[in-house]
Design a protein around this motif. Structure first.
Motif, short mmCIF file in Angstrom:
data_model
loop_
_atom_site.label_atom_id
_atom_site.label_comp_id
_atom_site.label_asym_id
_atom_site.label_seq_id
_atom_site.Cartn_x
_atom_site.Cartn_y
_atom_site.Cartn_z
N CYS A 173 5.89 25.81 49.32
CA CYS A 173 5.21 24.55 49.60
C CYS A 173 3.71 24.75 49.59
CB CYS A 173 5.66 23.99 50.96
SG CYS A 173 5.28 25.06 52.34
N VAL A 174 2.99 23.63 49.68
CA VAL A 174 1.53 23.64 49.84
C VAL A 174 1.16 22.61 50.90
CG1 VAL A 174 1.03 24.39 47.47
CG2 VAL A 174 1.15 21.94 47.99
N LYS A 175 0.01 22.83 51.52
CA LYS A 175 -0.51 21.85 52.45
C LYS A 175 -1.36 20.87 51.66
CE LYS A 175 -0.44 24.76 56.50
NZ LYS A 175 -1.20 25.37 57.61
N VAL A 176 -1.18 19.58 51.95
CA VAL A 176 -1.93 18.54 51.26
C VAL A 176 -3.14 18.18 52.14
CG1 VAL A 176 -1.84 16.23 50.28
CG2 VAL A 176 0.17 17.69 50.18
N TYR A 208 6.66 20.16 49.31
CA TYR A 208 7.57 21.24 48.94
C TYR A 208 7.62 21.35 47.42
CZ TYR A 208 8.88 21.82 53.75
OH TYR A 208 8.84 22.08 55.10
N VAL A 209 7.52 22.57 46.93
CA VAL A 209 7.48 22.84 45.50
C VAL A 209 8.83 23.43 45.12
CG1 VAL A 209 6.24 24.03 43.66
CG2 VAL A 209 5.00 23.29 45.71
N ASN A 210 9.69 22.61 44.51
CA ASN A 210 11.05 23.07 44.20
C ASN A 210 11.09 23.91 42.92
OD1 ASN A 210 11.07 21.21 42.03
ND2 ASN A 210 11.94 19.61 43.31
N GLY A 211 12.25 24.47 42.64
CA GLY A 211 12.43 25.34 41.48
C GLY A 211 12.03 24.71 40.15
N PRO A 212 12.50 23.49 39.85
CA PRO A 212 12.09 22.87 38.59
C PRO A 212 10.56 22.67 38.48
CG PRO A 212 14.04 21.77 39.42
CD PRO A 212 13.58 22.72 40.50
N MET A 213 9.91 22.42 39.61
CA MET A 213 8.45 22.27 39.58
C MET A 213 7.79 23.61 39.27
SD MET A 213 8.03 19.74 42.88
CE MET A 213 6.26 19.83 43.05
N ASN A 261 5.23 26.78 35.26
CA ASN A 261 5.10 28.21 35.00
C ASN A 261 4.19 28.88 36.04
OD1 ASN A 261 5.71 30.57 33.67
ND2 ASN A 261 4.00 30.40 32.25
N VAL A 262 4.50 28.63 37.33
CA VAL A 262 3.73 29.20 38.43
C VAL A 262 4.67 29.90 39.41
CG1 VAL A 262 1.85 27.54 38.23
CG2 VAL A 262 3.77 27.03 39.74
N LYS A 263 4.09 30.69 40.30
CA LYS A 263 4.87 31.44 41.28
C LYS A 263 4.26 31.30 42.66
CE LYS A 263 6.53 34.74 37.99
NZ LYS A 263 6.34 35.86 37.23
#
Length: 159
Positions: free
Chosen positions: A17-20, A61-66, A71-73
Motif C-alpha cells: 500500500c501507499v499513504k495518500v 492498497y496496491v493489489n497484484g494486478p496494479m 511493472n513495480v515492486k
C-alpha cells in the motif's frame, strides 16, 4: 479533479500500500469512511478504494494486478494520479461481454433477465469487480450451471 503524488510502496501486514497525502484526501468526499477513486499507477489504470486508518493518512492498497501492470515492486517510489470516482448508478453497471456471449450461447438471457433486478445488479457488480479473465470465466461458468438448474447457489435463487 485529478491529483498526482509520488509515494514509496510499503507493506501493511502482507498487503502492499501507499499513504495518500492529506492535501488530496481532504478535498474528497468519503462514503461511510471510504473514498472510491480511479487513477493510474505509473501509466497503468486502476479503480480502487482509499481506506481510512485510525490516527493516520488514508491508504491506497496496491493489489497484484496494479503492481504487475505498472511493472513495480514493494519498496519502489511510484507515481500515482487519482481522482474521486462517482458512485456508479445501478443502471450504469455493464454486462461483461463474456457473460453476454455465454448467456446467448446457452439461450439463458431471458432466464437471467427474469431474475429480480437487485440480483442481476449484484451479479453484474460482482463480475465487474473480478480482476483476472480466468476468474471471470470460471464464475460465468458457475452462473451458467445455476441458471440451467444443474447447480445450486444460496445467493442465486432461480424461479
Amino acid at each position: 479533479m485529478t491529483y498526482s503524488f509520488k509515494a514509496r510502496i510499503y507493506k501493511a501486514g502482507i498487503n502492499p500500500c501507499v499513504k495518500v497525502p492529506v492535501r488530496i484526501t481532504k478535498t474528497m468526499t468519503a462514503i461511510k469512511g471510504y473514498i472510491p477513486v480511479k487513477g493510474k499507477i505509473e501509466d497503468h489504470p486502476f479503480e480502487q478504494t482509499l481506506c481510512p486508518v485510525k490516527n493516520d493518512l488514508y491508504r491506497l492498497y496496491v493489489n497484484g494486478p496494479m503492481l504487475k501492470g505498472a511493472n513495480v515492486k514493494v519498496g519502489q517510489p511510484v507515481h500515482f494520479s487519482i481522482e474521486q470516482a462517482g458512485k456508479q448508478k445501478d443502471s450504469d453497471i455493464p454486462m461483461p461481454a463474456p457473460l453476454k456471449k455465454k448467456l446467448k450461447e446457452y439461450k439463458l438471457l431471458a432466464t437471467f433477465e427474469a431474475l429480480a433486478p437487485y440480483r442481476q445488479k449484484e451479479i453484474l457488480r460482482y463480475l465487474n469487480n473480478i480482476k483476472t479473465e480466468a476468474t471471470l470465466l470460471k464464475n460465468i461458468k458457475r452462473l451458467i450451471k445455476v441458471l440451467q438448474g444443474k447447480a445450486t447457489s444460496p445467493l442465486l435463487r432461480v424461479k
